[in-house]
Design a protein around this motif. Structure first.
Motif, mmCIF file in Angstrom:
data_model
loop_
_atom_site.group_PDB
_atom_site.id
_atom_site.type_symbol
_atom_site.label_atom_id
_atom_site.label_comp_id
_atom_site.label_asym_id
_atom_site.label_seq_id
_atom_site.Cartn_x
_atom_site.Cartn_y
_atom_site.Cartn_z
ATOM 1 N N GLU A 253 0.558 -1.259 0.081
ATOM 2 C CA GLU A 253 -0.374 0.085 -0.321
ATOM 3 C C GLU A 253 1.243 1.494 -0.144
ATOM 4 O O GLU A 253 0.735 2.250 -0.716
ATOM 5 N N LYS A 254 1.636 0.863 1.281
ATOM 6 C CA LYS A 254 2.975 2.244 0.626
ATOM 7 C C LYS A 254 3.380 2.867 -0.618
ATOM 8 O O LYS A 254 3.711 4.042 -1.276
ATOM 9 N N ILE A 255 4.005 1.262 -1.402
ATOM 10 C CA ILE A 255 4.858 1.838 -2.711
ATOM 11 C C ILE A 255 3.255 2.499 -3.772
ATOM 12 O O ILE A 255 3.544 3.157 -4.593
ATOM 13 N N ASN A 256 1.844 1.767 -3.923
ATOM 14 C CA ASN A 256 0.803 2.546 -4.498
ATOM 15 C C ASN A 256 0.090 4.425 -4.323
ATOM 16 O O ASN A 256 0.542 3.940 -4.719
ATOM 17 N N LYS A 257 0.792 4.130 -2.938
ATOM 18 C CA LYS A 257 0.698 5.961 -2.215
ATOM 19 C C LYS A 257 1.660 6.507 -3.269
ATOM 20 O O LYS A 257 1.312 7.754 -3.449
ATOM 21 N N LEU A 258 3.037 6.150 -2.324
ATOM 22 C CA LEU A 258 4.099 6.965 -3.366
ATOM 23 C C LEU A 258 4.200 6.583 -5.125
ATOM 24 O O LEU A 258 5.137 7.112 -5.616
ATOM 25 N N THR A 264 10.423 8.379 -12.536
ATOM 26 C CA THR A 264 11.955 8.156 -12.885
ATOM 27 C C THR A 264 12.250 7.679 -11.778
ATOM 28 O O THR A 264 12.557 7.301 -11.021
ATOM 29 N N PRO A 265 13.986 6.745 -13.075
ATOM 30 C CA PRO A 265 14.643 5.756 -11.800
ATOM 31 C C PRO A 265 15.546 6.820 -11.175
ATOM 32 O O PRO A 265 15.252 6.450 -9.679
ATOM 33 N N GLU A 266 15.096 7.982 -11.074
ATOM 34 C CA GLU A 266 15.965 8.897 -9.879
ATOM 35 C C GLU A 266 15.433 9.185 -8.980
ATOM 36 O O GLU A 266 15.812 8.731 -7.807
ATOM 37 N N LYS A 267 13.848 9.425 -8.819
ATOM 38 C CA LYS A 267 13.376 9.512 -7.798
ATOM 39 C C LYS A 267 12.739 8.173 -7.292
ATOM 40 O O LYS A 267 12.217 7.775 -5.952
ATOM 41 N N ALA A 268 12.434 7.146 -8.087
ATOM 42 C CA ALA A 268 12.638 5.831 -7.247
ATOM 43 C C ALA A 268 12.993 5.439 -6.907
ATOM 44 O O ALA A 268 13.241 4.462 -5.433
ATOM 45 N N PHE A 269 14.459 5.118 -7.069
ATOM 46 C CA PHE A 269 15.844 5.161 -6.553
ATOM 47 C C PHE A 269 15.113 5.852 -4.932
ATOM 48 O O PHE A 269 15.852 5.032 -3.681
ATOM 49 N N GLU A 270 15.607 7.021 -5.184
ATOM 50 C CA GLU A 270 15.851 8.001 -3.767
ATOM 51 C C GLU A 270 14.464 7.381 -2.735
ATOM 52 O O GLU A 270 14.734 7.535 -1.718
ATOM 53 N N THR A 271 13.722 6.925 -3.349
ATOM 54 C CA THR A 271 12.164 6.605 -2.303
ATOM 55 C C THR A 271 12.636 4.739 -1.992
ATOM 56 O O THR A 271 12.492 4.901 -0.522
ATOM 57 N N PHE A 272 13.149 4.027 -2.174
ATOM 58 C CA PHE A 272 13.464 2.690 -2.305
ATOM 59 C C PHE A 272 14.243 2.709 -1.354
ATOM 60 O O PHE A 272 14.517 2.406 -0.063
ATOM 61 N N ASP A 273 15.930 3.527 -1.254
ATOM 62 C CA ASP A 273 16.492 3.919 -0.136
ATOM 63 C C ASP A 273 16.497 4.396 0.289
ATOM 64 O O ASP A 273 17.397 4.644 2.089
ATOM 65 N N ALA A 274 15.290 5.674 0.592
ATOM 66 C CA ALA A 274 15.168 6.633 2.005
ATOM 67 C C ALA A 274 14.983 5.520 3.332
ATOM 68 O O ALA A 274 14.297 5.196 2.883
ATOM 69 N N GLN A 312 24.170 7.387 -2.346
ATOM 70 C CA GLN A 312 23.883 7.901 -3.810
ATOM 71 C C GLN A 312 24.309 6.325 -4.374
ATOM 72 O O GLN A 312 25.270 5.449 -4.240
ATOM 73 N N PRO A 313 23.617 5.741 -5.519
ATOM 74 C CA PRO A 313 23.419 4.760 -6.126
ATOM 75 C C PRO A 313 25.226 4.958 -6.971
ATOM 76 O O PRO A 313 25.790 5.546 -7.477
ATOM 77 N N GLU A 314 25.670 3.864 -7.177
ATOM 78 C CA GLU A 314 26.346 3.687 -7.685
ATOM 79 C C GLU A 314 25.831 2.958 -9.094
ATOM 80 O O GLU A 314 25.326 2.245 -9.217
ATOM 81 N N ILE A 315 26.377 3.547 -10.360
ATOM 82 C CA ILE A 315 25.827 3.199 -11.706
ATOM 83 C C ILE A 315 26.911 3.277 -12.805
ATOM 84 O O ILE A 315 27.630 3.290 -12.352
ATOM 85 N N PHE A 316 26.692 1.601 -12.565
ATOM 86 C CA PHE A 316 27.078 1.130 -13.972
ATOM 87 C C PHE A 316 27.177 1.050 -15.263
ATOM 88 O O PHE A 316 25.705 -0.125 -15.387
ATOM 89 N N ASP A 317 27.686 1.664 -15.967
ATOM 90 C CA ASP A 317 26.835 0.936 -17.492
ATOM 91 C C ASP A 317 27.692 -0.058 -18.065
ATOM 92 O O ASP A 317 28.968 -0.968 -19.018
ATOM 93 N N PHE A 318 26.329 -0.735 -18.336
ATOM 94 C CA PHE A 318 27.149 -2.457 -17.923
ATOM 95 C C PHE A 318 27.213 -2.344 -19.840
ATOM 96 O O PHE A 318 27.964 -3.349 -20.354
ATOM 97 N N GLN A 319 26.553 -1.979 -20.727
ATOM 98 C CA GLN A 319 26.901 -1.970 -22.340
ATOM 99 C C GLN A 319 28.488 -1.711 -22.861
ATOM 100 O O GLN A 319 29.341 -1.770 -23.119
#
Length: 347
Positions: A253-258, A264-274, A312-319
């Motif tokens: 329910e919390k995920i649905n509310k948020l 966006t990836p930035e906002k989603a990551f920030e929300t899950f990691d906060a 802050q995430p570490e971002i890996f460029d797999f390509q």
């Protein structure tokens, strides 16, 4: 509070070569010592039948069997011990949490578990014998907690229950097989329907087309549904759920509310990691504390990860890595609100 570390392991070669390298690393590592100590305290609730395990693994992913043999040779451990500690067949995973949110362009998840089980190994592997290249954190060395392959297929899984088990594969080995063997969601769904399941887990899939599904898989049935969020209970196979799922429902329910704020990836990551949004958890002693937050972008082939909360995430460029350019960093670090060390830390 403790500082934890995950070693970034990069390898290109055959599965046997990967196994041998890992075996050499495990020989004197805390991971192997931790597993052996665990079995002294808790007798396995399963029996390792080498021919049976080999037959099951060879049917779906024969090259992974080569990896087991490489680990045995490199670590100087009996093959039976390797299958018990790292095999992913007929194992008994502990209960855990985990939350996942998926959109057309990204998949984000919190890996919630008990730190003592956490490998602290972030694997980037490109096989030269067979199978797809994969990036993601390892579980029991040979499995994957979540990840993405070179075709942009991404996966995360969520625990449901361990009751009424049957002979079969556990979540982290199933995740590894899907990433190495499948190119898209449809192929992954087909494999999930064919493979025998030891326990009940949800598998959340996303590919480069933006197609995403939640697959509820138990030893008795495999069902497919479409949704953007998943926690630790089934929606279609309700009879498979545990009696107490209020915490899982509350997180959903919390995920649905948020959801409107996580587009966006930035906002989603920030929300899950906060730590103050209600998805991240510090409940490590109850096997449901958030150890890492990861996010995958299939179209860009980028993988994000952080250890602990408010990071802050570490971002890996797999390509870029797939062209032969290795990542420069060798470790990830973070802090957890606990005194429980991870499997790769000296006791």
């Amino acid at each position: 509070m403790i500082t934890i570390q995950s070693d970034i392991k990069q390898f290109r070669g055959t599965h046997y070569e990967l196994g041998y390298r890992q075996g050499e690393e495990l020989k004197n590592s805390p991971i192997l010592k931790t597993r052996h100590k665990y079995w002294k305290l808790k007798r396995p609730r399963f029996h390792i039948d080498i021919p049976e395990a080999k037959s099951a693994i060879m049917h779906f992913a024969p090259k992974i069997w080569d990896e087991f043999e490489g680990i045995a040779d490199g670590s100087k451990q009996p093959l039976e011990n390797v299958l018990r500690d790292f095999g992913g067949y007929r194992m008994e995973p502990e209960r855990s949490g985990c939350s996942v949110f998926v959109q057309d362009e990204f998949l984000v998840r919190n890996y919630d578990f008990q730190p003592a089980t956490y490998d602290g190994r972030y694997m980037v592997y490109q096989p030269t014998d067979s199978g797809h290249a994969v990036i993601g954190p390892s579980s029991r060395v040979t499995g994957r907690m979540d990840g993405m392959n070179e075709h942009g297929l991404a996966i995360g899984y969520n625990f449901t229950h361990r009751k009424k088990t049957k002979d079969g594969f556990v979540c982290y080995m199933i995740s590894r097989m899907i990433l190495e063997l499948c190119e898209n969601v449809d192929q992954a769904v087909q494999l999930l329907k064919e493979i025998p399941h030891r326990n009940a887990f949800s598998y959340i899939l996303l590919d480069q087309t933006g197609t995403h599904y939640i697959i509820e898989a138990s030893p008795r049935d495999v069902t497919v549904r479409q949704a953007s969020e998943c926690t630790n209970h089934f929606v279609t196979q309700e009879k498979e759920n545990r009696h107490h799922i209020k915490e899982s429902q509350a997180r959903l329910e919390k995920i649905n509310k948020l959801k409107p704020s996580m587009l966006t990836p930035e906002k989603a990551f920030e929300t899950f990691d906060a730590k103050d949004k209600g998805i991240f958890s510090d409940n490590y002693k109850s096997w449901s504390g958030t150890i890492h937050t990861s996010l995958y972008q299939p179209r860009e082939l980028k993988a994000w990860i952080s250890l602990g909360g408010n990071q802050q995430p570490e971002i890996f460029d797999f390509q870029k890595w797939l062209t032969g350019i290795d990542f420069q960093d060798s470790t990830l670090t973070g802090k957890l609100e606990t005194d429980i060390p991870t499997a790769n830390m000296e006791r």
